[in-house]
Design a protein around this motif. Sequence first.
Motif, mmCIF file in Angstrom:
data_model
loop_
_atom_site.group_PDB
_atom_site.id
_atom_site.type_symbol
_atom_site.label_atom_id
_atom_site.label_comp_id
_atom_site.label_asym_id
_atom_site.label_seq_id
_atom_site.Cartn_x
_atom_site.Cartn_y
_atom_site.Cartn_z
ATOM 1 N N LEU A 29 0.856 -1.196 0.000
ATOM 2 C CA LEU A 29 0.000 0.000 0.000
ATOM 3 C C LEU A 29 0.879 1.228 0.000
ATOM 4 O O LEU A 29 1.843 1.308 0.776
ATOM 5 N N VAL A 30 0.533 2.216 -0.820
ATOM 6 C CA VAL A 30 1.363 3.411 -0.904
ATOM 7 C C VAL A 30 0.529 4.676 -0.735
ATOM 8 O O VAL A 30 -0.602 4.768 -1.206
ATOM 9 N N GLU A 78 1.611 8.789 -6.482
ATOM 10 C CA GLU A 78 1.080 7.477 -6.108
ATOM 11 C C GLU A 78 0.557 6.699 -7.310
ATOM 12 O O GLU A 78 0.786 5.489 -7.425
ATOM 13 N N LEU A 79 -0.172 7.372 -8.200
ATOM 14 C CA LEU A 79 -0.735 6.681 -9.355
ATOM 15 C C LEU A 79 0.366 6.049 -10.198
ATOM 16 O O LEU A 79 0.254 4.888 -10.620
ATOM 17 N N GLU A 80 1.429 6.804 -10.451
ATOM 18 C CA GLU A 80 2.533 6.290 -11.262
ATOM 19 C C GLU A 80 3.205 5.096 -10.596
ATOM 20 O O GLU A 80 3.637 4.151 -11.263
ATOM 21 N N THR A 81 3.287 5.130 -9.272
ATOM 22 C CA THR A 81 3.904 4.035 -8.522
ATOM 23 C C THR A 81 3.064 2.773 -8.624
ATOM 24 O O THR A 81 3.593 1.664 -8.801
ATOM 25 N N CYS A 92 -4.541 7.312 -4.732
ATOM 26 C CA CYS A 92 -4.292 8.086 -5.948
ATOM 27 C C CYS A 92 -4.915 9.475 -5.815
ATOM 28 O O CYS A 92 -6.145 9.605 -5.768
ATOM 29 N N GLN A 93 -4.074 10.490 -5.765
ATOM 30 C CA GLN A 93 -4.482 11.846 -5.427
ATOM 31 C C GLN A 93 -4.776 12.664 -6.687
ATOM 32 O O GLN A 93 -3.874 13.210 -7.316
ATOM 33 N N ALA A 94 -6.046 12.750 -7.034
ATOM 34 C CA ALA A 94 -6.443 13.513 -8.218
ATOM 35 C C ALA A 94 -6.051 14.979 -8.091
ATOM 36 O O ALA A 94 -5.628 15.613 -9.068
ATOM 37 N N ALA A 240 -10.767 14.640 -3.355
ATOM 38 C CA ALA A 240 -9.339 14.775 -3.648
ATOM 39 C C ALA A 240 -8.682 13.527 -4.216
ATOM 40 O O ALA A 240 -7.602 13.620 -4.800
ATOM 41 N N GLY A 241 -9.298 12.364 -4.062
ATOM 42 C CA GLY A 241 -8.658 11.153 -4.569
ATOM 43 C C GLY A 241 -9.352 9.903 -4.062
ATOM 44 O O GLY A 241 -10.362 9.979 -3.360
ATOM 45 N N SER A 242 -8.811 8.744 -4.409
ATOM 46 C CA SER A 242 -9.408 7.459 -4.037
ATOM 47 C C SER A 242 -8.330 6.393 -3.998
ATOM 48 O O SER A 242 -7.179 6.629 -4.388
ATOM 49 N N LEU A 243 -8.716 5.209 -3.571
ATOM 50 C CA LEU A 243 -7.820 4.062 -3.663
ATOM 51 C C LEU A 243 -7.887 3.505 -5.089
ATOM 52 O O LEU A 243 -8.966 3.372 -5.661
ATOM 53 N N CYS A 244 -6.724 3.219 -5.635
ATOM 54 C CA CYS A 244 -6.680 2.587 -6.951
ATOM 55 C C CYS A 244 -5.715 1.411 -6.893
ATOM 56 O O CYS A 244 -4.843 1.339 -6.027
#
Length: 352
Positions: A29-30, A78-81, A92-94, A240-244
């Motif tokens: 988890l990141v 985070e998304l890229e990771t 994942c922080q939109a 602001a974002g969600s878990l992906c």
Amino acid sequence: MRLKTLGLAAALALAVPAASSAEDFTVTLVAGHPPVFRWVRMMPEAFIPTVTAELAKHGHSVTFSEQYGGALAKVGDELETVEAGLAEIGSCQALFDPAKLAVQNVTYYTPFVSSDVRLVGQVIDKLHADEPAMTQAYGENGVVYIGAPITIDDYMLMTNFPVTSLADLQGRKIAAPGAAINWLSGTGAVGVAGNLTTYYNEIKTGVYDGVLVFASAALPGKLYEVAPYITRFGLGAQYAGSLCANKDWWDGLPEEARAAFIAGSKAAQEWYTTELEKAVTGALAKMGEAGATITEASDEMRMGWAKGMDNAAKKWAAELDAQGKPASHILSTYMEAMRAAGAKPLRDWDKE
């Protein structure tokens, strides 16, 4: 007769899916933010125990490696990771990755819609479920939306000077995160890009005179010490974002495992929202007790701010539409859903 019985047994065996073999899943988890923030805490507090319990029902086990606070990815990375497979699931922080999760920032272009964090979270989660246009960006970046929308409580203005009218903002430097800087158009204030990690010191050293911030972060950040004037304008709760999850990893999971992670996301969403609602009331009370002056802006001031703003939402949507990203559709769908749920926006950003 025996042959018929054997044949029937074989047919039944083929008709009933074989149970999945017990597995031990390993999941990293990141999150770029540290676990002091509630949207990170929801993972160890609710997501992990729920997923673990759900997998155990099917004989599976899971081992989590928790990489928070920039240990594996900085805020906005985070998304890229997750896409690269360095982590299976991430926050994942939109808000901090607007180039890749562009339409997800719709709430930050539509202030003065609603201060109800639970409502905003429910509407955004439903949009992800019902609107292919909302999940298009995830697929394009090799990840899957699995839920737990991170909603941010009602934004307010915190300054080192009293605000009795909008004229008091003239020429003042006010910091705001991401697209929220657009909210300052028409106020006379000078918008400055900023974030929670630098607000305190930069107000203290005079880099700017105030910030647009939310109560649940203002208290632990001790912003009331350097910006003791809190004016509540009802700028609105935000998403602001969600878990992906990494798409290749997700697609390779057995169905019951995917269901377990989704159940964990739902538990995390409920835990987060409930804790946030309790925290907001407590944060305002504690800042008041610490000496902050808390003022509710008059309806005239709120309407003056809202009417004086540029309609950044329409411009944002048009620019993304031209790039093949269906922002105008998401803008109108979001606004319609909020109005249908009882929200009373000060401006209908989608209809102007």
